[in-house]
Design an enzyme around this catalytic site. Structure first.
Site, PDB file in Angstrom:
ATOM      1  N   THR A 119       8.985  -6.393  -3.243  1.00 46.14           N
ATOM      2  CA  THR A 119       7.995  -6.990  -4.148  1.00 46.14           C
ATOM      3  C   THR A 119       8.624  -7.511  -5.432  1.00 46.14           C
ATOM      4  O   THR A 119       8.201  -8.521  -5.986  1.00 46.14           O
ATOM      5  CB  THR A 119       6.923  -5.924  -4.502  1.00 46.14           C
ATOM      6  OG1 THR A 119       6.282  -5.545  -3.292  1.00 46.14           O
ATOM      7  CG2 THR A 119       5.882  -6.448  -5.457  1.00 46.14           C
ATOM      8  N   THR A 136       9.844  -1.040  -2.668  1.00 47.80           N
ATOM      9  CA  THR A 136       9.609   0.370  -3.002  1.00 47.80           C
ATOM     10  C   THR A 136       9.235   1.240  -1.794  1.00 47.80           C
ATOM     11  O   THR A 136       9.379   2.450  -1.845  1.00 47.80           O
ATOM     12  CB  THR A 136       8.502   0.500  -4.069  1.00 47.80           C
ATOM     13  OG1 THR A 136       7.309  -0.101  -3.559  1.00 47.80           O
ATOM     14  CG2 THR A 136       8.907  -0.155  -5.364  1.00 47.80           C
TER      15      THR A 136
HETATM   16  N1  ASP Z   1       5.950  -3.532   0.626  1.00 48.14           N
HETATM   17  C1  ASP Z   1       6.890  -3.749  -0.454  1.00 48.14           C
HETATM   18  C2  ASP Z   1       8.294  -3.437   0.012  1.00 48.14           C
HETATM   19  O1  ASP Z   1       8.647  -2.283   0.069  1.00 48.14           O
HETATM   20  C3  ASP Z   1       6.521  -2.885  -1.598  1.00 48.14           C
HETATM   21  C4  ASP Z   1       7.410  -3.036  -2.792  1.00 48.14           C
HETATM   22  O2  ASP Z   1       8.461  -3.613  -2.805  1.00 48.14           O
HETATM   23  O3  ASP Z   1       7.007  -2.493  -3.812  1.00 48.14           O
HETATM   24  O4  ASP Z   1       9.041  -4.341   0.283  1.00 48.14           O
END
Ligand code: ASP
Length: 323
Positions: A12, A88
């Site tokens: 993200t 994340t």
């Molecule tokens: N779905 C995303 C990922 O892990 C969430 C994020 O990056 O915060 O790529």
């Protein structure tokens, strides 16, 4: 200025929201690259875009590539710290994998964001700057791999994603953060007591993770035996107990040479060989189940994946899981 390698991997933090549909996705250009100049006032930065993957697409293959890339840059470019940007969802897994495999004491800091780059209150650029500041801190040397988001510094070993959307999602249950990031300084108030690393060149094994629940029987364990993984991690109940109907098949699995590691589905505390009833921890220990030391399921799985490259001996594995 310290020489810091920034490795972007996607997530993200590197995505944008489509204002019409509200969907968050990758674009041609990684928005994080816009911040490289601002970071140059903090460190002598070298930026690499190793992958552009949402973190649910990250596998052990990418984790191993990251380890090798970091170790190569330490030797060839004499870098003094590393910052990795990452989605994340699986950030804690990549951070922990690097923690137990990278053969170096330089600061390695993993960061991400809960809001994409063009959303109101985007946390990515700020987290990236904080991570670079931590990576340049002398106090971060020898601390193992660190996870920095939302002004907190956590160990890769203890941190976990606790909230689906809140920016304060990364927490270290039972232990708390190691330190904080403030406007003026980077402050550590705890130190990790143990750092374990395993020098591996490849990942050749397959380890599966299973969560126990009330009334669970042997169906899933039987299915697992048909795929013959190299190891199994079970998130057990409470202090390390399983429903009794699982036990005969568990015995079969271990007799067929598959090591079984037990962690708890509670997010605080350790598993222990306490209860002496069918499926209780004491009986599981007698059966040969390996007890872990407070790691969550996804990290215990990575640890088994890594340690199986070193040994398949039950007692040696148990020793490693006590650390
Ligand atoms: N779905 C995303 C990922 O892990 C969430 C994020 O990056 O915060 O790529």
């Amino acid at each position: 200025m310290k020489k810091i390698l920034i490795i972007h991997t996607g997530g993200t933090i590197a995505m944008m929201e489509d204002k019409e549909t509200g969907a968050v996705q990758q674009n041609q250009q990684n928005p994080l690259l816009l911040h490289t100049d601002a970071l140059s006032t903090i460190a002598d930065v070298k930026v690499e875009e190793l992958f552009q993957l949402p973190s649910p697409h990250i596998t052990e293959k990418e984790m191993l590539l990251l380890k090798k890339q970091i170790e190569k840059s330490i030797v060839e470019d004499e870098i003094e710290g590393v910052v990795i940007t990452h989605g994340t969802d699986t950030l804690e897994e990549t951070a922990y994998f690097l923690d137990i495999t990278v053969q170096s004491d330089i600061p390695i800091v993993v960061t991400g964001a809960m809001r994409s780059s063009n959303e109101l209150g985007a946390d990515g650029p700020y987290n990236l700057i904080s991570a670079v500041r931590v990576a340049t801190s002398d106090s971060a040397v020898g601390m193992g791999v660190l996870v920095v988001l939302n002004d907190e510094i956590h160990t890769a070993k203890n941190v976990t994603k606790t909230h689906t959307s809140n920016i304060a999602t990364f927490q270290s249950p039972q232990y708390g953060p190691l330190g904080i990031v403030s406007k003026r300084e980077i402050t550590f108030h705890h130190m990790p007591t143990i750092r374990e690393t395993y020098d591996i060149e490849e990942i050749t094994k397959n380890v599966v993770l299973l969560k126990a629940y009330a009334g669970m029987d042997d169906q899933v364990l039987r299915a697992i035996r048909t795929i013959q993984p190299n190891g199994l991690v079970i998130e057990a109940l409470g202090q390390g107990n399983l429903p009794p109907k699982m036990v005969p098949e568990l015995r079969e699995l271990m007799d067929s040479g598959i090591p079984v590691v037990l962690v708890s589905r509670c997010f605080n505390g350790y598993v222990q060989d306490v209860y002496n009833y069918e499926g209780g921890g004491r009986r599981l220990k007698d059966l040969g189940v390996i007890f872990s030391n407070g790691l969550n399921g996804q990290k215990a799985r990575l640890k088994l994946l890594v340690t199986l490259e070193i040994t398949i001996d039950h007692d040696e594995l148990q020793e490693m899981f006590y650390k």
